[in-house]
Design a protein around this motif. Structure first.
Motif, mmCIF file in Angstrom:
data_model
loop_
_atom_site.group_PDB
_atom_site.id
_atom_site.type_symbol
_atom_site.label_atom_id
_atom_site.label_comp_id
_atom_site.label_asym_id
_atom_site.label_seq_id
_atom_site.Cartn_x
_atom_site.Cartn_y
_atom_site.Cartn_z
ATOM 1 N N THR A 18 0.908 -1.326 -0.089
ATOM 2 C CA THR A 18 -0.059 -0.034 0.084
ATOM 3 C C THR A 18 0.909 1.182 0.001
ATOM 4 O O THR A 18 2.066 1.262 0.038
ATOM 5 C CB THR A 18 -1.145 -0.070 1.216
ATOM 6 N N PHE A 19 0.323 2.395 -0.288
ATOM 7 C CA PHE A 19 1.045 3.587 -0.023
ATOM 8 C C PHE A 19 0.274 4.697 0.372
ATOM 9 O O PHE A 19 -0.915 4.791 0.605
ATOM 10 C CB PHE A 19 1.154 4.131 -2.004
ATOM 11 N N GLY A 20 1.090 5.624 0.795
ATOM 12 C CA GLY A 20 0.284 6.783 1.356
ATOM 13 C C GLY A 20 1.208 8.163 1.559
ATOM 14 O O GLY A 20 2.239 7.992 0.811
ATOM 15 N N SER A 21 0.616 9.178 1.742
ATOM 16 C CA SER A 21 1.326 10.740 1.672
ATOM 17 C C SER A 21 1.177 11.524 2.879
ATOM 18 O O SER A 21 -0.008 11.252 3.702
ATOM 19 C CB SER A 21 0.882 11.405 0.316
ATOM 20 N N ILE A 22 1.798 12.257 3.040
ATOM 21 C CA ILE A 22 1.626 13.486 4.170
ATOM 22 C C ILE A 22 1.945 14.680 3.552
ATOM 23 O O ILE A 22 2.927 15.156 2.987
ATOM 24 C CB ILE A 22 2.675 13.182 5.376
ATOM 25 N N SER A 23 0.771 15.513 3.421
ATOM 26 C CA SER A 23 0.590 16.609 3.146
ATOM 27 C C SER A 23 1.247 17.848 4.020
ATOM 28 O O SER A 23 0.962 17.856 4.994
ATOM 29 C CB SER A 23 -0.705 17.266 2.467
ATOM 30 N N ALA A 24 2.362 18.564 3.205
ATOM 31 C CA ALA A 24 2.866 19.568 4.274
ATOM 32 C C ALA A 24 1.802 20.923 4.298
ATOM 33 O O ALA A 24 1.990 21.422 5.459
ATOM 34 C CB ALA A 24 4.283 20.028 3.816
ATOM 35 N N GLN A 25 1.153 21.188 3.240
ATOM 36 C CA GLN A 25 0.094 22.212 3.214
ATOM 37 C C GLN A 25 -0.909 21.833 4.402
ATOM 38 O O GLN A 25 -1.271 22.766 5.088
ATOM 39 C CB GLN A 25 -0.481 22.543 1.862
ATOM 40 N N LEU A 26 -1.494 20.853 4.324
ATOM 41 C CA LEU A 26 -2.570 20.429 5.203
ATOM 42 C C LEU A 26 -2.091 20.248 6.827
ATOM 43 O O LEU A 26 -2.869 20.665 7.590
ATOM 44 C CB LEU A 26 -3.260 18.923 4.925
ATOM 45 N N ALA A 27 -0.593 19.863 6.983
ATOM 46 C CA ALA A 27 -0.124 19.828 8.384
ATOM 47 C C ALA A 27 0.180 21.150 8.898
ATOM 48 O O ALA A 27 -0.132 21.318 10.273
ATOM 49 C CB ALA A 27 1.367 19.321 7.918
ATOM 50 N N GLU A 28 0.023 22.383 8.121
ATOM 51 C CA GLU A 28 0.137 23.571 8.818
ATOM 52 C C GLU A 28 -1.120 23.805 9.277
ATOM 53 O O GLU A 28 -1.098 24.648 10.154
ATOM 54 C CB GLU A 28 0.342 24.651 7.557
ATOM 55 N N LYS A 29 -2.489 23.207 8.776
ATOM 56 C CA LYS A 29 -3.448 23.758 9.608
ATOM 57 C C LYS A 29 -3.902 23.006 10.624
ATOM 58 O O LYS A 29 -4.583 23.332 11.638
ATOM 59 C CB LYS A 29 -4.808 23.379 8.412
ATOM 60 N N THR A 30 -3.323 21.681 10.926
ATOM 61 C CA THR A 30 -3.641 20.815 12.194
ATOM 62 C C THR A 30 -2.704 20.897 13.157
ATOM 63 O O THR A 30 -2.631 20.373 14.104
ATOM 64 C CB THR A 30 -3.867 19.508 11.703
ATOM 65 N N GLY A 31 -1.277 21.422 12.797
ATOM 66 C CA GLY A 31 -0.113 21.353 13.687
ATOM 67 C C GLY A 31 0.732 20.270 13.708
ATOM 68 O O GLY A 31 1.439 19.994 14.414
ATOM 69 N N PHE A 32 0.453 19.391 12.549
ATOM 70 C CA PHE A 32 1.377 18.152 12.275
ATOM 71 C C PHE A 32 2.511 18.294 12.166
ATOM 72 O O PHE A 32 2.836 18.989 11.032
ATOM 73 C CB PHE A 32 0.477 17.279 11.255
#
Length: 281
Positions: free
Chosen positions: A186-200
């Motif tokens: 399986t594959f996945g991704s982590i978005s830096a732009q969306l991380a800005e909104k949640t503090g990830f």
């Protein structure tokens, strides 16, 4: 804590040996398969296992299994509403404040997102908000079509007392498992732009990476005996910018998985993209 610095893509490769990795309740709890006969493990099941591993490591998790609840809360609404009580009255009515608070409180919320639509009560306004998380993961599929073993089981113990005092009738049942050993990916991704909104953050990403390498620890059951589920490889790609050097689709296509679980990366497709191949623990 600063948010994620750069986009991340990842691949997860694991093996299933004579086990049921993800039963289908609409098909007698047989292992999930596609219309073409390939084995499948849903993205929901994979996120459940990630949440469990994070919880095992002491992280605060919002979507907890009822048998693993560590805060005494009987439901998601109770968990959310009781947390709201800890906030100031004026904060409870501000969705942007509540969003920041819940993301800071629970790692799985700032990672995967969550929809909150619960009423607090007559004295506090209704709070309804959606959190879009930066971490996404696809369903896992086997490399080859799978065969499924149908195993008949018998329960021969006395479940109930009979009027005659004799042993009750044996109960017949079925168990299903993937026959032999099959490799899934399986594959996945982590978005830096969306991380800005949640503090990830980068630290949170490291926790996700570690959870993937130990995904099946403390996950044993009669359907998945200890050792029957094994993480083989985790490929972790780190881009050099928030938007990413390449599309996630192109990165994922560069990962080649052989039938024995050997993983290689076609670097000619994604030159200059940093990555590491990790062994499952």
């Amino acid at each position: 804590m600063t948010s994620l610095s750069n986009k991340i893509d990842f691949a997860l490769v694991f093996a299933v040996s004579n086990a049921n990795p993800n039963g289908d309740p609409l098909n007698g709890n047989r292992p999930r398969t596609t219309s073409e006969g390939f084995g499948e493990v849903s993205d929901v099941a994979l996120k459940r296992k990630i949440r469990n591993r994070l919880q095992d490591e002491g992280e605060r998790i919002f979507v907890q299994s009822s048998d693993r609840a560590d805060d005494g809360e009987p439901s998601l609404s109770a968990r959310f509403n009781d947390y709201l009580k800890t906030l100031a009255k004026d904060e409870q009515k501000q969705k942007n404040v509540v969003l920041d608070k819940v993301c800071g409180q629970w790692l799985d919320v700032r990672a995967f997102g969550q929809v909150f639509a619960f009423k607090k009560g007559k004295d506090i306004d209704e709070v309804s908000l959606g959190v879009r998380g930066p971490v996404s993961i696809q369903s896992a599929f086997s490399l080859e079509p799978i065969a499924i073993d149908d195993v008949q089981i018998i329960k021969s113990v006395n479940s109930e007392t009979t009027d005659s005092g004799k042993k009750s009738s044996d109960t017949m049942g079925m168990k299903y498992r993937v026959s032999g050993r099959e490799v899934y990916k399986t594959f996945g991704s982590i978005s830096a732009q969306l991380a800005e909104k949640t503090g990830f953050s980068d630290e949170d990403a490291e926790k996700i990476k570690q959870a993937l390498t130990t995904l099946f620890e403390n996950d044993e059951s009669s359907a998945r005996p200890s050792g029957s589920m094994e993480v083989l490889k985790v490929v972790w790609f780190t881009h050099n910018c928030k938007g990413g050097q390449y599309s996630s689709a192109k990165v994922h296509r560069a990962v080649n998985v052989a039938a024995d679980g050997t993983v290689t990366v076609d670097e000619s497709e994604i030159p200059d993209l940093d990555y590491v191949i990790l062994e499952g623990c």
